[in-house]
Every structure is written in C-alpha cells, then in structure tokens.
Write a protein that holds these residues in place. Structure first.
Motif, short mmCIF file in Angstrom:
data_model
loop_
_atom_site.label_atom_id
_atom_site.label_comp_id
_atom_site.label_asym_id
_atom_site.label_seq_id
_atom_site.Cartn_x
_atom_site.Cartn_y
_atom_site.Cartn_z
N SER A 46 48.06 43.63 78.66
CA SER A 46 47.98 45.03 79.09
C SER A 46 48.84 45.89 78.18
N VAL A 47 48.63 47.18 78.28
CA VAL A 47 49.42 48.12 77.48
C VAL A 47 50.89 48.07 77.91
N LEU A 48 51.14 47.82 79.20
CA LEU A 48 52.52 47.68 79.67
C LEU A 48 53.21 46.51 79.00
N LEU A 106 50.58 55.32 72.58
CA LEU A 106 50.03 54.24 71.78
C LEU A 106 48.59 54.57 71.40
N ILE A 107 48.31 54.54 70.10
CA ILE A 107 46.98 54.80 69.58
C ILE A 107 46.46 53.53 68.94
N LEU A 108 45.27 53.10 69.34
CA LEU A 108 44.65 51.91 68.78
C LEU A 108 43.61 52.33 67.74
N HIS A 117 43.26 56.31 72.66
CA HIS A 117 44.54 56.53 73.33
C HIS A 117 44.64 55.55 74.50
N LEU A 118 45.67 54.71 74.50
CA LEU A 118 45.76 53.60 75.46
C LEU A 118 46.53 54.04 76.69
N VAL A 156 39.36 47.84 75.60
CA VAL A 156 39.21 49.00 74.72
C VAL A 156 38.48 48.64 73.44
N ALA A 157 38.86 47.54 72.83
CA ALA A 157 38.26 47.16 71.55
C ALA A 157 38.31 45.65 71.43
#
Length: 1477
Positions: free
Chosen positions: A119-121, A141-143, A152-153, A162-163
């Motif tokens: 996760s982003v966390l 955070l930008i992926l 944008h996450l 996301v990807a």
C-alpha cells in the motif's frame, strides 16, 4: 522461548517431539525440541545408537557469516536458506519484489523493492525510516509509468491497483505539498525526534554480538597467517572449530565460573536498567515555539503558520517562520517581529534543510545521530505504541536538564489531545473502522490496522485523562454528588470511579465480627452483674467492658458509646460501607467483568452490534473507568434510547426485535441461551443476555451494548456474600462446551449413528448454551424442569472446573507442561485454563508437593492482598507524602519486623515539604524538643538567674503544645506498622482466596519477587540499587522514583494471523517444516502490517520461525529471527519478563550451535539473572538452564564446571519435583553422558541406571525412551569392560614407555646391551641379562667375556628380592638360532621381568587411562579435539580408581555424595600415585 507458548509449554500444543533433529538426550539438553527448546527435552529420549557420542553434532564447523548480526548467515535472493538441511524449505512460494527508483524533493535518489500488494502507507513508512528521506513529512507521491502516465497515489491504495509494476520502468517521485496547522506541528515534532537520542533502545544481545564480532575481527587480523593448532590454542577467545585437530579454547565467561553470583540478586538490579551514555546534543541547542505565536492576522493571510525560536550549536539565535510552502529565516531581532526574509535568503521545504544551511555543526551532528541510529538493529528504533511500565529506574537518577520541547509537550498540550483545540471523536473513529469492508484479506488487514491504531490512541488519551481526573485537573459534571459518584467528560471520553468492593466487604465482615464479639462480651458482663445483684444486692447498673477495666455507665450511654467505638475502629465508614457495596456504583470486580464482556462481544464481530472503547486505569490507589461516549447519551435521558435490558435492576426490562436478533447471533457464538425472565410487573421478556445489560441506540442510529458484567454464568461454587459478580471465565465455557459436545457425540455414536464425528461435533456444539441469569436475584421464567436443567448445567460447569480443570492444571504444573515464573505468567496460565484468580488458594493447596508452585501461589496472593492495602493507604495520603508512604509500606511488608515504629518515625518524621524543600529528599535527624527547652532555660538562667515555678509550668505547657503539634503534623501513614500490614494481608487472603497463610509466610516468601510484582501491579518505579532486605528499613523515600498508571484495555485481535499461527503449530507438530514456515511467515507479514513490529504476537511469530529454521539446520537464520523476538520482548514486555529470559536462553543455544560458545555463555549469564529476578533460584527452569550451561562447558572440555552445574540442577529437580520426576531422569542422564565423556564408565552406568529406573516407573517398560535408556546401560557396561581390558594392557604399555625413556637417559645400559648383542648365539642371553642387571644395580660394566660371577650373583639377588615381594620370575630361555632379538626390546623385557608390580588395589596409571580414553574416544566417533579430550582424561582416571572398590555395593551415586566423595577419594589417592603427571 522457541516453541514455548506464553500460557503453556505443552509439546502437544506447540509442536511435540520433532523428528528432524537427533533425538539423543544430551543433544536435546543443549539443543532445542520443538515444544520446549529452552530447557532439556523432558521426554528423555536417548539416541537409538548409543555408540555415537551425543557430542558429535556440537563439533560441526561454524557457519561463516558476513551478516549485520553476529553469527547470522545471509540468505540468497530467492529466499532459500543456504545451510545444511534447509533444503526442506526450498519449495516455499516466494514474495515477488520489483525494483523501483524513488526521487526525493531535493534530488535524492534511492531504490525500493516493491510488491504489487504494497500500500501507499507502506511506502510512506519506508521513506520515513530511510536516512535519505526520514525528515520529509509533507509530500505527495507521484507514480510515473513506462508509458509516460503520472498517477497521484492516495494513501490507502495498493501499488498494483494503479499500475503494473511487474512490467518495469516505474518510478516514484516525492513532490512537496503545502503545510497546514496540523502538518507543520507534526513536522516540527518529527524533526525533534530525529535529532534526539534519549529514546534510543539498545539490547544487551546486540551489544554482546557487536563486541564479539569486533574481537573476532581484531583477533583475526593479529592471527593472520598463523594456522597451527598451537597458535589457535594460545588465543584468549573462543574460535570456531575448523577440524578435529584444532581444539576449542576456554571462553571468557568468568561470571558463570561459580554459582555464587546468584546469591546477591539485588546487587545486580542495576544491570537490568539501560542507561545510555551521556552525550551532549551536538546538532542544536534548542527548537522552541516562539513567543511571537500566534501568528498575527495580517501575516496569517499571507501564509504564515507559526514561528520558531532556534539556538544553533554555534550559539546563534534565529527566528524561523513556518510558511505553507516551507521554512525561512526572518529578520526578527529582540522583542519585535519582523516577518521579512533575512538579508541572506535562507529557506527550505523542510526544517532540517534550513538548519543545514545556517549551521555547519548541525550538518555534522545530524549525520552522526543518523549513523548511530542506523548502527543498531532496525527494531530498536521503532516506537512502541503501548510500552510497559518499568519498575526499575537508573540509580542514581540521571541529571534532569533543560528541554524546552519536553516542557511544551507536558504543559502546553492538554491531556489526551494531539493538537490544541482539536479533540477526537473516539466513538465515531472506532465504529467507522468497524464498518470497514472485510470481504478479502487485504480489506481485513486495513480494518484491523485502523482498529489497532485507534485503540492505542484511545488508551493513551484515556491514561492521560484519568491521571488528570485523579489530579483534580478536570472538574466533574455532577459536582454536587459525593466524590465517589463524580463523573467526568474530557476529550470525548467519559470517566467514572470504581470502588474496591472486596476491601469494603472485608471491612463490613470485620465490623460484623467485632460487633458480635462486643455483644457477646456485654451479654457476659450483664449476666455476671445480674448474679451479683441477686447475691450481693448491688444496685443495677450497666457495665461496659473498656479494655481490661470495668466502668459503670448509664444504659442510655451504652449504645452511643459502642457506636462511636465502632466508627473509630473503621475510620467512620461503618455505616457507609453497605450502601457502597450494594449500590450501582462500579466496583473492581464489575469493571473487570465489563471489560471481559466487551472483549467477548468484540470477538464475535457481529455486524451492526457495537461496543464502546474501554480502558481501566489504576493510579494512586484509585480506579478510573474510561469509555467512549455514545452519541446523544449525555443530552437526554438514557431510558429514552434503551431498547434492550434494564436500567433499574430488572424492574422494567426493555426489548426490541431487531436488537434481539443481533444479540441472539452473538449469543450463539458465546454459548448464551435464549431464555425468558420476569420483570417487576410480572411480564415475561425473552433475552439472550444478562438482565442488567443495556442495549442503547445512539443518535447515530447504531446499536450499542453496555454493562456486560455477566456475559458468562455465575460461579456455582461461590454463592455467598459479595460473590454476586463471581462469574465463570469465557475460556472455561468454551472448554466445557467442547467436552460436553464430545460426550454427546460419543453417546450418539454408541446409539448407532454412523455420521462423521466432526460433523456430529459441529451439530452438537451450538446446542450447548448456558443461562447467565440463573443463581441470581432475577426471576427466570419457564417450566420448572427447564429452569432446573439450566441450573444443573451451570453447576456441572462449576463442578468441571473444580474436579477436572484444577487437577489438570496441577498435573501440567507437575509435568512442566505449564511452568509459570512470576505472578503475571501464573495469572496467564490460570486464565488459559479457564480458572479465575480467586481459585489461587485451591491451586496452592493442591500443589503442596511442588514447592516452587506453592511459593509462587503464596507470593501472588500476598502481593494481591498487599496491593489492596497499599491502594487504601495511597487514597488517604496527601500528594506530598506519596513517596514516603510507599517506602514506609514496603518497609513494613518486606523489612525485618519490629515491635515499635520509633526507628521508622525517626527516619521518616522529617520527611515534610517544609523541612525538605531545599534538601531534595535529604533526611535529617529531628532535634529533641526537650533539648531545645533545656537550652532556652539555660540561656534564661544565665541572663536573669531567676527561675520561678510559674515559668517552669509555662515552659512545660509550651513543650506539651509543641509535641502535640508535631504529632498532628506527622504524616498519617506513620501509624501503619508491619504487624498491622500483615494482619490485613492475612485477612484479605483468607477472604478472597480461602487460604490460611502459614505463620512464617513473612520469612518464607521471596522478598525480591514480592516487591517486584507489587511494583508492577501498583505502578511503582524503584531505584535499581542494592537493597539490604534483612534490615528494618531497606527502602528510603529517595528510592521511590515514580508512580505510574497501570492500564487494562480491550486490545483488538487479528483473527487471520491468529488462525495462521495455530495452523503453523499443527504443521510443526507434524514435522511439516515447509508448510509451517510458510504459515508463520504469512502470519508475521500480516501482524507487521496490522500492529507494526513492536507487538507480542509478532515476537511469537519470530520465535516459531526461529524454531523451524533451527530444525531445518539453518542456525544463522534461526539466530536472526530469535534476535528479533528478543528485542520485541525486551521493549514490549520488559527487560526482566520471563519471556525475555527465555529469548536470551534460546539465543545462547543457537550461538552454541554455531560453536560461538563465549557468546552463548554470556547470553546464559543474562538468562540466569533474569530468571533469578523473576522467580528466584529455586525453579525447574533454572535447573534446565543449568543443564544447558553444563552441556556448553562440556563441549569445550571444562568438565569440572559442567559437573558443578549438573549437580546443582539435580539438587533442584530432586527438591522441587521429586526423585522420580522425568526431569530428574534428565539430570541423571546428563550426568551419565558427562561421566562417559570423562571415561568414568562405571559412574555413567550408575547414573543411567537411575535414569532407567525413573523411566520404567513413569513410562513403563515398553516406552521407546525406556528402551533407549536400557541401550545406554548396555553401552556403558560394554565400555567399562573395554576400559578394564585397556587398563590391564595399559600397565605393560605404560611401563614399557616409561622404561624406554629411562633407557634413553642411561647410555651405559645401551652400551651393555649392544656389547652383549655382538657375541655368539650361545651366550647372548646370559651376557645381556648379566650386563643389564649389573648396570641396573649400579655395578661397573662387565667385560664381554664368558659368564661373570658378579653379574650372576647380582641377578640372583634381584630374583631373590622379587620373590620376597611375591613375584614369580622365571629365567628367560635362550632364543632360537638365527633369531635376531631387537636389542631394545630384549633389554625392556629383562627390565620388566625384574620390575616390581603395584599392589592389586592401586589405581591404574593416569597416563594409561588417558591414552585408552583418547583412543577409545576417537574410535567411537567422539569429538576428537585436543582441548576436549585432555581435560576429561585425568578426572576420568581418578574417578575410576576411587570408585572401583565401592561401586558394586552402593546405590547409584547421586548429587552431593557421589561427586563429593569422588573429589575426596581423588585427593586421598593423589599422594600415593608414583607415576609422573
């Protein structure tokens, strides 16, 4: 310890006996079994092949490692363990990781290994821990993907959603975000944490491993190029055993050389406290919020958030503006704000970046701080959300220095809030988290994580709020009510007091007994007076007994006098006690039961049924119950929203169908029966819960359950006064229902049903339900038969507790399946079996044959009773007297008993805020009022020389007034004496546990364990110094460093991780290491995501992973996991918790497996210290640790130390467990193996015979362990026969070797023999004999001619002397023609024929036995190293010699007499030995 449950050491539960590792007993003593690795394998399973020495495995080469941890081997990238038998794990599924580049806001670049499920966390947490990005807190955070897309996450997204990161080419970019009030304060706090080193934890194990690595590296450099064995043996450190020709070297562990260090445990308390080295903060002087705050309105409109005053390490004062876009240096000087940028434009997006620009010392110092934090284990820097209360503090206390940040945190931030003016809605947060989706594993992980975080924050806020309530910082919402009924609301938390109901009940019973005694005495006096009136015509008068005197008073005054005396004896609480106990106010028991009921309903996790966040806080003698607030409950009448249950003790019972359906669903899982009760109006109401529970609907339309004090039925064994809340534990209900369901299944199977047993069990288990309202004051509706059946089922449950569970617990305690060490682990063991603590007295009575368990139960009962007494003292003590009251109470509890309190008064009377305001606790002897008065009188006499009687009377009156005033100012706690304290303790133990303390209980209890447990239960922090516990006042007021809050709360449980752990245990018991490793690893991953690494369950996962890796042969991997468990236990449970001691023991065993014995012994020293502090030296786990230490010393050839530890282990086991216990057999077998290594095979045979007898009695003849022991006996017998044959042959061999040495030193003998060999065959033999005899007797060398008369006479004389000594010496015959006898052999043969043999009872030569032992050890596959063989050979020879004549007639040598006699005999034999050493 590895494989040891917190609640049980059962092999059946925790893994059984694994078949992976060798099963011989000695290896089990040093190594680990899957069920109980920290101690000796209690199953006593010797090897099936006794010919193979049990020390063979210990001689394995050390696994070389270059890991960060000492002795930890690295793993390959695909996760397979690179060691020995670890191929068993090679089939595991690997976690796929993909590299991803991260770009920081200032151009920093780093690479992460990312999983699509992260996760982003998780990414943010990693960036917060990385040194390059740890000071960034406010960013987006930008992926960036390979196809040019930018995402944008959001925080709760997974990367894979996301990807496709598996395709590669993805990068992460950190973009600075705008600050707001909350984020800028968090950023400042984070910066302060980064530059601070106060909270840096350092584990002793990490320090030992680092020190060992440094020594090894230094010694490796010194010894580079030296490969000979002598060079290795000359080193002072223990090194790895490279081959059989290189021996181990004596390790440096002097603290384990003797056992005396365990006698003075209090002197070692300072070793339990970590005191970081004092180092000045080289980064910066201070970071403080400026007095320019708050920001003026016109600057607020331009983006200013706050101002900081910073003093750099160079001494420069700076004013910093925190802006929405970052930080910059403004132009403010003095007392006037100048918000403009400074002349030198200095600004940065982070505070650290700004400080780097304005201070060079900050740049250098900050790098040093980060390097220091990175040097330790990663787990040492992770914060603990709910740390344990330390009961020991540094002594002397460290200097208290100025810290503006600490002052701001404690004074500016309100109680329980993070930011000023921002209160959290705890109830809404908690219930919203419960409503999170839980369809898949990831959803449940996110839900559990949120629940855990909210609960931890709530407990922290509730603790601060409760302390504020007790400290009178928060006003009550009902100030007109009595103090005990006051309620408080703060930070959206509801606080109320709970009273000590048991203590009030004790006072009530005591008052009743006193009243009965007084009534009886008055009646006796009245009868006597009536007789006197009849016989002597005395006027009738009421006679009241006062002490030992009789006085006449009018009858009207009698009742009032008695009432006043009763009030005085109970501090005026006689009339108030019954209302307190019987009122609706919460008591200790009701609050505890409410918390248990809340946990039970939380475990059901029924959708739509909610409970409140709850915590119980004990502080300064008060108990405060903290709960989250139901929306709308404080704005209206509670009865308006009541849908279920009763608020008036059953007079009116509410019911709602929708609510009832949810409660019924939870009741099925909790085995609560749906039943009918009758309210005060005679209406029947159907419930599936206790009557007094309350189902309320809040203004948020959620259904809440409150007051769950009787979720389980009442204990039918306790139906007397004050036992209304004595209910059964949920663990007992679950166990009983399981047993009852099995009985019903067996009955159905006996009736002919052929369904699967598991299916039948699933059908019967939900049918077993209990009625919680039987045996109460509420009227249960229904048919009499049904009510009787409900009561009978509850009685059966209570009978099951007494008749089955209690004996089973005692049996487990006896077999060491359960082995508690202190009060906390004993309580956990009781609760795990479903036993309430009130049964402690019965456990003590049933365990009289187990001294360590009896002592532990008595100490726990005494401590719990003393806790209630001390809380009562603290409630009546003023704020300034709290420290003195605690010290005085401790002296009365564990100090030497005295008849008076004059000494205590003398030492503590001056402890007053006036006299000691400047002395900081310094105690001064009070001056006598008499002396002062005499001095004044003398001065007045010298001045006036006139003294009148009126002056004297005035002086005496002044003196009396001063004395009375001094008594009034004396602290109230000084009236407490040791005798009074122990009277209260005895009454409390008898009332609560139905147990009579022995008369010598005060002297029998372990004092260290007593005040340790009491400190933990009350929250006292003591100075870690050496206490003279044999003195009257071992504790001083300066020893009380702090008083902390003790908190109970309903911690959420991660069900997925729990199920994985249980499944892993089952796989481990079945020997399926691959599956067990996968399950434990998955549980570890889930728990880390839910609660972080600092949690007790995470430590359990690490322990089981270490066990699996150990059995798979990966010792280095096991050390890595065990080190994690050790650090977690130290930080989450405490440095002296029994589980921490077990962790150190496991680390020692793993290090020993890598032949790093010095490191292992240092860890064992720590283990013994912790065990001695927690449970004392008399405990089976201490004996098991002794055996492990003995095996380590045995493997390095220190047999004398090993035997000493084995002796102590045998003493303790025979005293604590009995001579016929399995663990005693383990000691005998370990001694047999030790004697076998020394070559004392008869002693090995004797001790193994003792082992066999115990196993035969306990396990039977057909048990495999008994047969293995019989095989060992046969082996030792065979070795004894072989050793005897070696002795017989060794006499000639030894004599030949020694005479050969003599021959080399006598050139004349050699010349004589060579001359004789040059003659013809006819006279060769005679000439050689004559020449040799002449030379031997000291005559001149004969000439080589014919028969020499003198030589013949000399030879005859020699034969004559030999015959006189009982030897039959035949003349040698001439050799056959052409035979060439070797000259040296012929001479030795001649010398041997004239050699005087030793007497028959003389012990065999030491060198012969030494040679025989060495040869035999090599041939039989022993650990053939020089250091291991040589030290054990000589004691073996002495042992054989001394015991040879006795061993057939006496019983197997035991502990003291056998080895003690061995030493005496050896000393007696030593002067008689004629052979050189």
């Amino acid at each position: 310890m590895a494989g040891k449950s917190n609640k049980s050491k059962s092999k059946a539960k925790n893994g059984g006996t694994s078949k992976v590792a060798p099963a011989d007993l000695a290896a089990g003593a040093v190594g680990l079994s899957s069920g109980k690795p920290e101690t000796v394998d209690t199953e006593v399973k010797p090897s099936q092949n006794p010919e193979v020495s049990p020390k063979t495995k210990a001689a394995a080469p050390v696994v070389e490692s270059s890991s960060d941890e000492a002795g930890v081997a690295k793993k390959s990238e695909d996760g397979e363990i690179q060691d020995g038998e670890s191929a068993v794990l090679e089939g595991e599924d690997e976690l796929r990781l993909y590299p991803m580049t991260v770009k920081g806001p200032s151009g920093e670049q780093m690479e992460l290994q990312v999983n699509p499920g992260d996760s982003v966390l998780d990414l943010r947490q990693f960036l917060l821990d990385a040194p390059e990005t740890c000071f960034y807190t406010c960013y987006d955070l930008i992926l960036n993907t390979a196809d040019g897309m930018r995402y944008h996450l959001a925080e709760y997204l997974e990367i894979g959603e996301v990807a496709d990161v598996a395709a590669g080419g993805c990068t992460l970019e950190m973009v600075n975000a705008l600050y707001d009030d909350r984020s800028v304060r968090s950023h400042v706090r984070r910066t302060r944490e980064l530059i601070s080193t106060e909270n840096l934890h350092s584990s002793l194990s990490t320090a030992l491993a680092t020190e060992y690595e440094e020594k090894q590296a230094a010694s490796g450099q010194r010894e580079e190029g030296e490969t000979s064995s002598s060079a290795v043996e000359s080193k002072a450190k223990t090194v790895a055993v490279k081959d059989a020709g290189q021996g181990s070297v004596k390790p440096e562990a002097p603290e384990l050389e003797g056992l005396g260090f365990m006698d003075d445990t209090t002197g070692l308390l300072a070793n339990l406290v970590f005191t970081p080295p004092e180092s000045e903060n080289s980064c910066i002087e201070s970071i403080a919020f400026s007095s320019f705050n708050p920001v003026p309105g016109y600057r607020r409109l331009q983006g200013d958030l706050l101002y900081l005053d910073i003093v750099t390490a160079e001494g420069q004062n700076c004013c910093i503006t925190a802006h929405t876009q970052g930080f910059y240096l403004n132009s403010s000087k003095g007392n006037v704000l100048d918000p403009r940028h400074a002349k030198v434009n200095v600004e940065s997006a982070t505070l650290v970046g700004l400080l780097r620009q304005i201070s060079e010392k900050f740049t250098e110092g900050f790098a040093e701080v980060l390097e220091r934090k990175a040097a330790g284990h990663p787990f040492q820097n992770v914060p603990v959300l709910l740390p344990p209360n330390p009961w020991l503090g540094a002594y002397p206390p460290p200097a208290h220095k100025r810290d503006i940040a600490r002052a701001e945190d404690s004074l500016m931030v309100p109680y329980g809030t993070e930011v000023i003016g921002m209160q959290r809605d705890w109830n809404e947060e908690l219930q919203s988290c419960r409503e999170f989706p839980r369809e898949n594993l990831q959803d449940r992980i996110m839900r559990d994580r949120a629940l855990y975080k909210v609960n931890c924050d709530f407990v922290d806020a509730a603790t601060k709020g409760a302390k504020a309530v007790i400290g009178r910082c928060i006003p009550p919402i009902n100030p007109t009510d009595p103090d005990r009924f006051h309620m408080y609301v703060h930070n959206n938390i509801f606080f109320s007091f709970a009273v000590d109901g048991d203590f009030a009940s004790m006072q009530q019973l005591r008052e009743q007994e006193l009243q009965q005694q007084a009534d009886g005495a008055i009646k006796e006096v009245e009868d006597e007076n009536a007789k006197k009136v009849e016989t002597n015509d005395v006027s009738p008068a009421e006679v009241v007994v006062v002490g030992s005197e009789v006085s006449e008073v009018p009858k009207a005054e009698t009742d009032s006098t008695t009432a006043v005396e009763g009030e005085d004896s109970n501090d005026g609480n006689v009339t108030a006690t019954p209302p307190v106990v019987e009122s609706e106010q919460a008591t200790y028991a009701s609050s505890n039961n409410d918390l248990k009921g809340t946990k039970a309903y939380n475990s059901t996790d029924i959708a739509g049924l909610y409970t409140l966040a709850m915590a119980i806080v004990d502080y300064r003698g008060h108990r405060v119950v903290a709960q989250s607030i139901i929306p709308g409950i404080l704005q209206g009448d509670k009865t308006d929203s009541l849908l279920y249950g009763s608020v008036d003790n059953g007079k009116k019972i509410s019911w709602n169908e929708k609510f009832h359906s949810k409660v019924l669903e939870a009741g099925k899982l909790l085995h609560i029966k749906e039943h009918e009760v009758v309210d005060g109006s005679g209406n029947k109401v159907k419930l599936c819960a206790p009557v007094e529970c309350k189902g309320i609907v809040g203004s948020d339309d959620r259904h809440y359950m409150l007051d769950l004090m009787r979720t389980t039925p009442r204990d039918a064994n306790y139906t007397g006064l004050g036992s209304r809340l004595s209910v059964l534990r949920p663990e007992l209900i679950a166990a009983f229902c399981q047993v009852e369901a099995l009985e019903r299944v067996k009955k159905r199977k006996a009736d002919g049903e052929e369904a699967d047993e598991k299916i039948l069990l699933q059908e019967e288990l939900p049918k077993i339900v209990l009625n919680p309202n039987v045996f109460t004051d509420f009227k249960v509706a229904g048919e009499p038969e049904e009510v009787a059946a409900d009561e009978e089922l509850v009685r059966k449950t209570a009978k099951y507790l007494v008749d089955t569970v209690l004996p089973k617990l005692v049996q487990d305690l006896s077999s060491l399946e359960v082995s508690p060490m202190d009060g906390h682990t004993l309580t956990e063991a009781l609760h795990a079996h479903g036993i309430n603590v009130r049964y402690l007295g019965q456990v003590a009575k049933l365990s009289k044959h187990l001294p360590h368990v009896w002592d532990l139960c008595v100490v726990e009962m005494v401590v719990r009773a003393a806790k209630h007494v001390l809380k009562g003292v603290l409630r009546e003590t003023l704020d300034q007297d709290v420290g003195g009251a605690i010290a005085h109470f401790f002296n009365c509890l564990v100090g030497e008993e005295t008849d008076s309190i004059s000494e205590t008064e003398a030492t503590t009377e001056t402890v007053s805020p006036v006299k000691n305001a400047e002395g900081a606790g310094e105690v001064k002897a009070p001056e006598s009022n008499g002396k002062v008065s005499k001095k004044k009188k003398k001065q007045e006499k010298n001045a006036s020389a006139v003294s009148s009687d009126s002056d004297k009377a005035e002086a005496d009156k002044t003196k009396t007034e001063k004395g009375e005033k001094a008594v009034e100012n004396r602290p109230s706690y000084l009236c407490i004496t040791s005798k009074l304290v122990w009277i209260d303790i005895r009454e409390c133990v008898k009332f609560k546990y139905q147990f009579e303390l022995p008369e010598d209980a005060r002297t029998r209890i372990c004092k260290l364990s007593t005040f340790r447990d009491l400190c933990q239960k009350v929250g006292v922090m003591l100075a870690a110094r050496d206490y003279a516990l044999t003195s009257n006042t071992p504790f001083q007021i300066t020893d009380i460093l702090d008083l902390q809050a003790v908190v109970k709360h309903s911690a959420p449980v991660c069900a997925d991780a729990r199920d994985l752990l249980e499944s892993g245990k089952v796989r481990l018991a079945q020997g399926k290491l691959n599956e067990a490793y996968e399950l434990f690893s998955e549980a570890f991953t889930i728990l880390q995501q839910v609660c972080g690494p600092m949690h007790r369950e995470v430590a359990n996962c690490c322990r089981y992973l270490a066990m699996v890796l150990y059995h798979a042969g990966d010792m280095a991997g096991a050390i890595m996991q065990q080190h994690k468990e050790l650090i977690i236990n130290e930080r989450c449970l405490g440095p002296d918790h029994p589980d921490t001691a077990h962790s150190y023991g496991n680390m020692a065993l793993f290090y020993h497996g890598l032949n790093q014995t010095e490191l292992a012994l240092r860890h064992m020293a720590r283990t013994l210290l912790l065990l001695n502090v927690s449970c004392g030296s008399d405990h089976p786990d201490v004996a098991a640790t002794f055996i492990n230490i003995a095996m380590m010393y045995q493997d390095i050839g220190r047999m004398h130390v090993a035997l000493r530890y084995l002796q102590e282990a045998l003493k303790r086991n025979e005293r604590l467990l009995g001579p016929d216990h399995i663990q005693t057999a383990v000691c005998y077998h370990a001694l047999a193996i030790a004697f076998n290594c020394m070559g004392a095979y008869k002693l090995s045979f004797q001790h193994e015979r003792s082992t066999y007898n115990i196993l035969l009695k306990q396990l039977g003849e057909d048990d495999s362990r008994t047969r293995d022991s019989a095989n060992w006996i046969k082996t030792f017998q065979l070795r004894e026969i072989q050793a005897h044959a070696h002795k017989q042959r060794g006499r000639q061999t030894q004599s030949t070797a020694k005479e050969a040495e003599q021959l080399k030193a006598r050139s004349d003998l050699v010349q004589a023999f060579q001359a004789a060999a040059g003659t013809g065959p006819g006279g060769r033999g005679a000439i050689s004999k004559a020449a040799a005899a002449a030379a031997l007797l000291g005559d001149a060398l004969p000439r080589p001619r014919g028969m020499d008369e003198r030589a013949a006479r000399a030879a005859a004389e020699a034969r004559k002397k030999a015959a006189a000594r009982g030897l039959n010496i035949r003349p040698q015959s001439a050799p056959a023609a052409g035979q060439g006898m070797p000259p040296l052999g012929d001479l030795l043969s001649l010398l041997n024929s004239n050699k005087v043999a030793p007497p028959a009872k003389t012990a065999p030569a030491a060198s012969s036995s030494k040679a025989a032992t060495a040869v035999k050890g090599v041939n039989e596959g022993k650990k053939a190293t020089a250091a291991a063989v040589k030290p054990s050979a000589e004691p073996a020879a002495e042992a054989n010699g001394s015991a040879e004549g006795k061993v057939e007639k006496v019983a197997p040598l035991g502990l003291g007499g056998g080895l003690g006699g061995l030493g005496i005999e050896s000393k007696k034999r030593k002067p008689r030995s004629k052979n050189p050493a």
